[in-house]
Design an enzyme around this catalytic site. Structure first.
Site, PDB file in Angstrom:
ATOM      1  N   GLY A  81     -11.495  -5.449   1.808  1.00 46.36           N
ATOM      2  CA  GLY A  81     -11.824  -5.388   3.150  1.00 46.36           C
ATOM      3  C   GLY A  81     -12.730  -6.716   3.442  1.00 46.36           C
ATOM      4  N   ASN A 114      -8.810  -9.424  -0.876  1.00 40.36           N
ATOM      5  CA  ASN A 114      -7.755  -8.740  -0.359  1.00 40.36           C
ATOM      6  C   ASN A 114      -7.777  -8.924   1.430  1.00 40.36           C
ATOM      7  OD1 ASN A 114      -7.289  -7.726  -2.695  1.00 40.36           O
ATOM      8  ND2 ASN A 114      -7.391  -5.531  -2.008  1.00 40.36           N
ATOM      9  N   ILE A 115      -6.717  -9.339   2.028  1.00 44.24           N
ATOM     10  CA  ILE A 115      -6.600  -9.519   3.457  1.00 44.24           C
ATOM     11  C   ILE A 115      -5.529  -9.091   4.048  1.00 44.24           C
ATOM     12  CG2 ILE A 115      -6.556 -11.202   5.288  1.00 44.24           C
ATOM     13  CD1 ILE A 115      -8.393 -13.134   3.378  1.00 44.24           C
ATOM     14  N   HIS A 126     -12.885  -2.072   4.924  1.00 45.64           N
ATOM     15  CA  HIS A 126     -11.538  -1.904   5.679  1.00 45.64           C
ATOM     16  C   HIS A 126     -11.537  -1.796   7.103  1.00 45.64           C
ATOM     17  CE1 HIS A 126     -10.748  -0.411   1.331  1.00 45.64           C
ATOM     18  NE2 HIS A 126      -9.853  -1.671   1.484  1.00 45.64           N
ATOM     19  N   GLY A 127     -10.511  -2.566   7.664  1.00 48.43           N
ATOM     20  CA  GLY A 127     -10.328  -2.470   9.082  1.00 48.43           C
ATOM     21  C   GLY A 127     -11.153  -3.585   9.791  1.00 48.43           C
ATOM     22  N   GLU A 175     -11.691   0.501  -9.391  1.00 43.95           N
ATOM     23  CA  GLU A 175     -12.488   0.533  -8.457  1.00 43.95           C
ATOM     24  C   GLU A 175     -13.759   1.433  -8.704  1.00 43.95           C
ATOM     25  OE1 GLU A 175     -11.356   0.128  -4.445  1.00 43.95           O
ATOM     26  OE2 GLU A 175     -13.413   0.626  -3.383  1.00 43.95           O
ATOM     27  N   SER A 177       0.900  -1.231  -0.053  1.00 46.60           N
ATOM     28  CA  SER A 177       0.099   0.204  -0.137  1.00 46.60           C
ATOM     29  C   SER A 177       0.774   1.319  -0.123  1.00 46.60           C
ATOM     30  CB  SER A 177      -0.996  -0.038   1.292  1.00 46.60           C
ATOM     31  OG  SER A 177      -0.138   0.247   2.404  1.00 46.60           O
ATOM     32  N   ASP A 233      -1.434  -1.598  -3.902  1.00 46.09           N
ATOM     33  CA  ASP A 233      -2.812  -1.597  -3.309  1.00 46.09           C
ATOM     34  C   ASP A 233      -3.168   0.051  -3.067  1.00 46.09           C
ATOM     35  OD1 ASP A 233      -4.957  -2.718  -2.183  1.00 46.09           O
ATOM     36  OD2 ASP A 233      -4.086  -2.690  -0.133  1.00 46.09           O
ATOM     37  N   HIS A 234      -4.478   0.287  -3.756  1.00 44.90           N
ATOM     38  CA  HIS A 234      -4.966   1.820  -3.565  1.00 44.90           C
ATOM     39  C   HIS A 234      -4.001   2.713  -3.778  1.00 44.90           C
ATOM     40  CE1 HIS A 234      -8.569   0.278  -1.276  1.00 44.90           C
ATOM     41  NE2 HIS A 234      -7.825  -0.520  -0.583  1.00 44.90           N
TER      42      HIS A 234
END
Ligand code: G3H
Ligand code: 13P
Ligand code: ZN
Length: 328
Positions: free
Chosen positions: A231, A273-274, A194-195, A150, A56, A98-99
């Site tokens: 997420g 995604n983990i 996320h989170g 996305e 990320s 990522d992102h």
């Protein structure tokens, strides 16, 4: 310019083709440090699963972008060593941004040897999302680097930015977005976030199911197209309990039930995604060791057990949740 193929990485094209055909999802695990990377590579090689190593923007800031890329390259060598020692096949590894939040960031990853990038324009107005995604695709495809876009906004925390509510992906947009941008895969919002605090549920209650109706509509509009779920941590309660027992406080932490992810992995969802689950495992083990051994001060003595526990968790995810084990 560093070409990813010279570093031993692959892009996600063939991975997603196989995952789609056979009804599983490729794990996309984030890493920020050596122990996480060792655990991901060990688990995925031992379970013979393809893997996407995710970096990320936050990881790049934390660990230094150049170092992370070299670590990724080292991971390919580690994988070869583990495979040969255990008489196993070598596994395909993608190095993925990522992102990514700008063309410049994506370009710099392509230039330094990433095999795949995500441009996340999901917070932008639709036309701006299309424009920046198209720009990244045009550059990345020159080097055969695959691009994830996305549509829809996930609730939760991303790079310290908090979104309170989901904006589910509108299936009416996906065909136009894919055609206009030329992306290779599409992340959608169907209720994951996320989170570690994904849902507000009372003790003993199940979180609401993911919006499989939206996923099915998306599949109708872009048949055979690889879908990505962000997420997707399950916030494994056994580790939340260990963290809380040994001095932490993660009251109310809840994730996506693994049964929901298993169902998603059998559909057009080709990448899951983990990140948070790995963070929880690591924190739980470190807390437990330090609590029980207050005289310990050698990082290897607490990061080592954390790494061992991470390997177990990733192996189980590949086998029981994503269905990616023994696909190589
Ligand atoms: O989607 C977010 C990932 O979990 C990465 O998190 O930006 O804190 O590294 P980070
Ligand atoms: P989690 O926070 O659920 O692990 O999601 C990770 C992710 O989407 C990385 O892009
Ligand atoms: Zn994400």
């Amino acid at each position: 310019m560093v070409y990813y193929s010279e570093l031993g990485f692959v892009n996600t094209k063939e991975m997603f083709r196989d995952a789609f055909e056979k009804g599983y999802a490729v794990p996309a695990y984030n890493f920020n440090n050596m122990e996480q990377l060792q655990a991901i590579i060990t688990a995925c090689t031992m379970t013979q699963s393809p893997v996407i190593l995710q970096v990320s923007k936050g990881a790049r800031n934390y660990a230094n972008q150049t170092l992370l890329r070299w670590m990724g390259q080292g991971a390919v060598e580690l994988m070869k060593e583990i495979a040969s020692q255990n008489n196993l096949k070598e596994i395909p590894i993608a190095l993925h941004l990522d992102h990514g939040d700008s063309f410049e960031l994506c370009k710099s990853c392509v230039d330094m040897g990433f095999s795949s990038v995500m441009i996340d324009g999901s917070h932008l107005p639709y036309d701006e999302n299309v424009a920046v995604t198209r720009q990244v695709v045009e550059y990345a495809h020159k080097y055969d680097v695959t691009v994830e876009g996305e549509l829809g906004v996930l609730a939760g925390i991303e790079d310290d930015v908090k979104a309170e509510h989901h904006t589910y992906t509108n299936p009416d947009d996906v065909e136009d977005f894919v055609n206009k941008t030329g992306v290779d895969s599409l992340a959608i919002a169907i209720g994951t976030s996320h989170g570690a605090y994904k849902f507000k549920v009372k003790e003993g209650e199940e979180p609401p199911p993911l919006r499989f109706d939206i996923l099915q509509e998306v599949e109708k509009r872009i048949p055979g197209f690889p879908i990505v779920l962000h997420g997707a941590s399950s916030v494994l309660q056994e580790y939340v309990k260990i963290i809380n027992k040994y001095g932490g406080n993660l009251e109310g932490a809840v994730g996506v039930p693994e049964s929901q992810l298993r169902k998603a992995a059998k559909s057009s969802v080709c990448k899951i995604n983990i990140d948070s689950d790995g963070r929880l495992v690591m924190t739980a083990k470190v807390r437990e060791v330090l609590w029980n051994k207050p005289k310990e001060f050698d990082p290897r003595k607490y990061l080592g057990p954390a790494r061992d526990e991470l390997i177990k968790m990733y192996e189980r995810k590949n086998k029981e949740v994503l269905g990616s084990a023994f696909r190589v």
